[in-house]
Design an enzyme around this catalytic site. Structure first.
Site, PDB file in Angstrom:
ATOM      1  N   SER A   1       0.873   6.758   2.292  1.00  0.00           N
ATOM      2  CA  SER A   1       1.500   7.777   3.133  1.00  0.00           C
ATOM      3  C   SER A   1       2.687   8.418   2.415  1.00  0.00           C
ATOM      4  CB  SER A   1       2.003   7.141   4.435  1.00  0.00           C
ATOM      5  OG  SER A   1       0.943   6.534   5.116  1.00  0.00           O
TER       6      SER A   1
ATOM      7  N   ASN B   1      -5.417   6.473  16.153  1.00  0.00           N
ATOM      8  CA  ASN B   1      -6.616   6.435  16.996  1.00  0.00           C
ATOM      9  C   ASN B   1      -7.138   7.836  17.314  1.00  0.00           C
ATOM     10  OD1 ASN B   1      -6.369   3.732  16.826  1.00  0.00           O
ATOM     11  ND2 ASN B   1      -6.302   3.338  19.020  1.00  0.00           N
ATOM     12  N   GLU B   2      -6.236   8.824  17.320  1.00  0.00           N
ATOM     13  CA  GLU B   2      -6.721  10.203  17.546  1.00  0.00           C
ATOM     14  C   GLU B   2      -7.671  10.587  16.397  1.00  0.00           C
ATOM     15  OE1 GLU B   2      -3.509   9.330  17.726  1.00  0.00           O
ATOM     16  OE2 GLU B   2      -3.073   9.650  19.849  1.00  0.00           O
TER      17      GLU B   2
ATOM     18  N   GLU C   1      -9.914  -1.591   5.839  1.00  0.00           N
ATOM     19  CA  GLU C   1      -8.701  -1.725   6.640  1.00  0.00           C
ATOM     20  C   GLU C   1      -9.022  -1.593   8.127  1.00  0.00           C
ATOM     21  OE1 GLU C   1      -5.728   1.190   5.637  1.00  0.00           O
ATOM     22  OE2 GLU C   1      -4.137   0.041   6.619  1.00  0.00           O
TER      23      GLU C   1
ATOM     24  N   GLN D   1       0.864  -1.189   0.000  1.00  0.00           N
ATOM     25  CA  GLN D   1       0.000   0.000   0.000  1.00  0.00           C
ATOM     26  C   GLN D   1       0.900   1.238   0.000  1.00  0.00           C
ATOM     27  OE1 GLN D   1      -2.012   0.595   3.695  1.00  0.00           O
ATOM     28  NE2 GLN D   1      -3.690   1.745   2.798  1.00  0.00           N
TER      29      GLN D   1
HETATM   30  C1  LIG Z   1       3.097  -0.626  11.336  1.00  0.00           C
HETATM   31  C2  LIG Z   1       2.716   0.417  10.333  1.00  0.00           C
HETATM   32  C3  LIG Z   1       2.430   0.045   9.042  1.00  0.00           C
HETATM   33  C4  LIG Z   1       2.100   1.011   8.083  1.00  0.00           C
HETATM   34  N1  LIG Z   1       1.893   0.591   6.806  1.00  0.00           N
HETATM   35  C5  LIG Z   1       1.615   1.508   5.858  1.00  0.00           C
HETATM   36  C6  LIG Z   1       1.462   1.093   4.495  1.00  0.00           C
HETATM   37  O1  LIG Z   1       1.583  -0.090   4.154  1.00  0.00           O
HETATM   38  N2  LIG Z   1       1.199   2.038   3.574  1.00  0.00           N
HETATM   39  C7  LIG Z   1       1.047   3.357   3.893  1.00  0.00           C
HETATM   40  O2  LIG Z   1       0.762   4.140   3.002  1.00  0.00           O
HETATM   41  N3  LIG Z   1       1.214   3.794   5.183  1.00  0.00           N
HETATM   42  C8  LIG Z   1       1.506   2.896   6.164  1.00  0.00           C
HETATM   43  N4  LIG Z   1       1.697   3.309   7.472  1.00  0.00           N
HETATM   44  C9  LIG Z   1       1.650   4.742   7.776  1.00  0.00           C
HETATM   45  C10 LIG Z   1       0.441   5.149   8.584  1.00  0.00           C
HETATM   46  O3  LIG Z   1      -0.698   5.183   7.776  1.00  0.00           O
HETATM   47  C11 LIG Z   1       0.760   6.529   9.181  1.00  0.00           C
HETATM   48  O4  LIG Z   1       1.832   6.367  10.095  1.00  0.00           O
HETATM   49  C12 LIG Z   1      -0.427   7.119   9.883  1.00  0.00           C
HETATM   50  O5  LIG Z   1      -1.433   7.462   8.979  1.00  0.00           O
HETATM   51  C13 LIG Z   1      -0.026   8.394  10.678  1.00  0.00           C
HETATM   52  O6  LIG Z   1       0.648   9.305   9.864  1.00  0.00           O
HETATM   53  P1  LIG Z   1       2.062   9.902  10.296  1.00  0.00           P
HETATM   54  O7  LIG Z   1       2.964   8.774  10.675  1.00  0.00           O
HETATM   55  O8  LIG Z   1       2.501  10.819   9.211  1.00  0.00           O
HETATM   56  O9  LIG Z   1       1.806  10.711  11.625  1.00  0.00           O
HETATM   57  P2  LIG Z   1       1.170  12.176  11.746  1.00  0.00           P
HETATM   58  O10 LIG Z   1       0.002  12.298  10.843  1.00  0.00           O
HETATM   59  O11 LIG Z   1       2.285  13.162  11.585  1.00  0.00           O
HETATM   60  O12 LIG Z   1       0.652  12.179  13.226  1.00  0.00           O
HETATM   61  C14 LIG Z   1       1.529  12.340  14.344  1.00  0.00           C
HETATM   62  C15 LIG Z   1       0.661  12.371  15.609  1.00  0.00           C
HETATM   63  O13 LIG Z   1      -0.205  13.516  15.580  1.00  0.00           O
HETATM   64  C16 LIG Z   1      -1.561  13.113  15.709  1.00  0.00           C
HETATM   65  N5  LIG Z   1      -2.420  13.938  14.868  1.00  0.00           N
HETATM   66  C17 LIG Z   1      -2.207  14.278  13.577  1.00  0.00           C
HETATM   67  N6  LIG Z   1      -3.242  15.010  13.107  1.00  0.00           N
HETATM   68  C18 LIG Z   1      -4.140  15.113  14.123  1.00  0.00           C
HETATM   69  C19 LIG Z   1      -5.429  15.712  14.257  1.00  0.00           C
HETATM   70  N7  LIG Z   1      -5.993  16.352  13.243  1.00  0.00           N
HETATM   71  N8  LIG Z   1      -6.073  15.611  15.442  1.00  0.00           N
HETATM   72  C20 LIG Z   1      -5.516  14.922  16.481  1.00  0.00           C
HETATM   73  N9  LIG Z   1      -4.280  14.325  16.405  1.00  0.00           N
HETATM   74  C21 LIG Z   1      -3.611  14.423  15.251  1.00  0.00           C
HETATM   75  C22 LIG Z   1      -1.595  11.666  15.244  1.00  0.00           C
HETATM   76  O14 LIG Z   1      -2.696  10.976  15.771  1.00  0.00           O
HETATM   77  C23 LIG Z   1      -0.254  11.149  15.755  1.00  0.00           C
HETATM   78  O15 LIG Z   1      -0.358  10.799  17.096  1.00  0.00           O
HETATM   79  C24 LIG Z   1       2.036   2.388   8.454  1.00  0.00           C
HETATM   80  C25 LIG Z   1       2.323   2.765   9.763  1.00  0.00           C
HETATM   81  C26 LIG Z   1       2.674   1.813  10.701  1.00  0.00           C
HETATM   82  C27 LIG Z   1       2.986   2.259  12.096  1.00  0.00           C
END
Ligand SMILES: Cc1cc2nc3c(=O)[nH]c(=O)nc-3n(C[C@H](O)[C@H](O)[C@H](O)COP(=O)(O)OP(=O)(O)OC[C@H]3O[C@@H](n4cnc5c(N)ncnc54)[C@H](O)[C@@H]3O)c2cc1C
Length: 374
Positions: free
Chosen positions: A120, A358-359, A235, A117
């Site tokens: 991100s 989860n947020e 998902e 996938q």
């Molecule tokens: C084990 C694992 C597998 C994954 N596999 C894939 C994959 O196969 N393909 C893919 O595309 N992605 C994948 N991901 C990525 C995943 O989708 C992202 O990590 C996730 O969507 C969070 O984005 P970020 O890491 O950029 O964190 P951010 O979006 O930068 O968030 C950082 C923190 O801020 C909080 N936050 C952000 N915005 C808000 C808001 N509006 N209100 C409240 N809190 C907020 C978040 O909840 C989090 O705690 C994977 C991640 C993990 C951990």
């Protein structure tokens, strides 16, 4: 026990490798897991709920849940193809063309093509609509450019499904297109990301003018957001984390408690019981959802409820196991030790992050299910 459950149980008892396969997040482990998927496919057990022409048995969603329960109870290998099987396939059933289903589903069912996938990006995780990777119109198709990250198994997978900005002038949830691309195509560079446990299943994907034919657009160009949200509800909801995973882990926790627990420690006993009840509650909730879907219902924002529940349950369940094991949680091979709990805990910690944090799920629940103000 119904006939199908008995067949699955017997087959797994005869075929699940006695020694666990090497981790799927290494090249050797990935190959071993691909081999296992082929065994499953040969028994027509890799995609039981799909129609027979694609390698399935046309089983009901409820039978699929039964399959999953048996699968986890037998401690069978991780499904290396899960992103394709559980995320892309439901999307193709809902939004793909017959040509795409005929071409893409059979090799997916046999793990001849394993999918990653690619959603991100470094600046677009929770705020997925901020993606910047582009799809530019070309003769007979599209040219993809940009960076994707955190792509599970992309280091070893064959193909990927991603979301790209095809109309930079459009409002940010519009002008996105859902495209499929080859991870070994010209212009693709895959850079593995090392994880806490040492494996390198994750990867960054760099795309530099990668050609994708029109045949590999899913749905209508510009409608990618709507299609991606249907993938996301699968998902978070039913397909990625079926209850069998948690009921099997809870049963192992109860066993661990019987072996290692102190009967006078009622606080610990309560935690074990809570984990077991949580797993059973999630099971009932999921069977209810499956029955509703079988009656023609749909899965929307309520899938966020399940996602928050199972991810928090998984962390609590594994923390309880580690506390029960004490120092033995951190070693393997000593009498009474069981390194699987620590591995499971490390992975459980990611549950509140992937599939939408989860947020963000709590915001979805507040706004769309409870109707609270934004
Ligand atoms: C084990 C694992 C597998 C994954 N596999 C894939 C994959 O196969 N393909 C893919 O595309 N992605 C994948 N991901 C990525 C995943 O989708 C992202 O990590 C996730 O969507 C969070 O984005 P970020 O890491 O950029 O964190 P951010 O979006 O930068 O968030 C950082 C923190 O801020 C909080 N936050 C952000 N915005 C808000 C808001 N509006 N209100 C409240 N809190 C907020 C978040 O909840 C989090 O705690 C994977 C991640 C993990 C951990």
């Amino acid at each position: 026990m119904n006939e199908f459950r008995a067949e699955v149980r017997d087959w797994l008892a005869a075929h699940v490798p006695a020694q666990p396969l090497p981790t799927v997040d290494t090249a050797a482990g990935f190959a071993a897991h691909r081999g296992w998927e082929r065994e499953l496919a040969a028994a027509r057990l890799s995609v039981v709920s799909w129609p027979p022409e694609y390698g399935g048995r046309g089983a009901s969603l409820l039978d699929w849940l039964v399959f999953e329960e048996e699968y986890y109870a037998a401690a069978a290998p991780v499904r290396v193809g899960q992103n394709g099987l559980f995320l892309l396939a439901p999307t193709l059933f809902a939004h793909g063309t017959t040509e795409q289903r005929d071409r893409l589903l059979p090799p997916m069912a046999r793990a001849d093509e394993v999918w990653a996938q690619a959603w991100s990006e470094p600046g677009a995780g929770s705020d997925l609509a901020a993606i910047r990777a582009t799809a530019a119109r070309a003769d007979g198709g599209w040219l993809l450019s940009g960076t994707k990250t955190w792509s599970t198994r992309a280091a070893f997978a064959d193909r990927a499904f991603g979301l790209f900005r095809s109309d930079p002038g459009a409002e940010r949830h519009r002008g996105l297109t859902y495209l499929l691309f080859d991870l070994r195509a010209e212009g693709v560079t895959v850079r593995p990301i090392r994880q806490l446990g040492g494996g390198t299943g994750f990867a960054e994907i760099f795309l530099d003018g990668v050609f994708v034919p029109d045949a590999d657009v899913v749905g209508v160009p510009g409608e990618g957001w709507r299609i991606a949200m249907s993938t996301a509800s699968h998902e978070r909801g039913l397909s990625l984390r079926s209850p069998g995973r948690f009921t099997a882990a809870a049963a192992r926790l109860v066993e661990l408690w019987r072996r290692a627990g102190d009967p006078a420690d009622t606080a610990m006993a309560n935690r074990v019981v809570d984990a077991w009840i949580g797993a059973q509650a999630y099971r009932r909730h999921t069977f209810e959802t499956a029955a509703r879907l079988a009656d023609g219902g749909t899965l929307g924002a309520e899938s966020s409820l399940g996602k928050v529940f199972w991810s928090e349950l998984d962390v609590a369940l594994h923390e309880t196991a580690l506390d029960l094991l004490g120092p033995l949680a951190e070693v393997d091979g000593l009498p009474g030790a069981d390194g699987r709990w620590l591995d499971g805990y490390l992975f459980a910690l990611a549950g509140p992050i992937y599939a939408g944090t989860n947020e963000i799920q709590r915001t979805v629940i507040a706004e769309r299910l409870l109707g609270l103000p934004r």
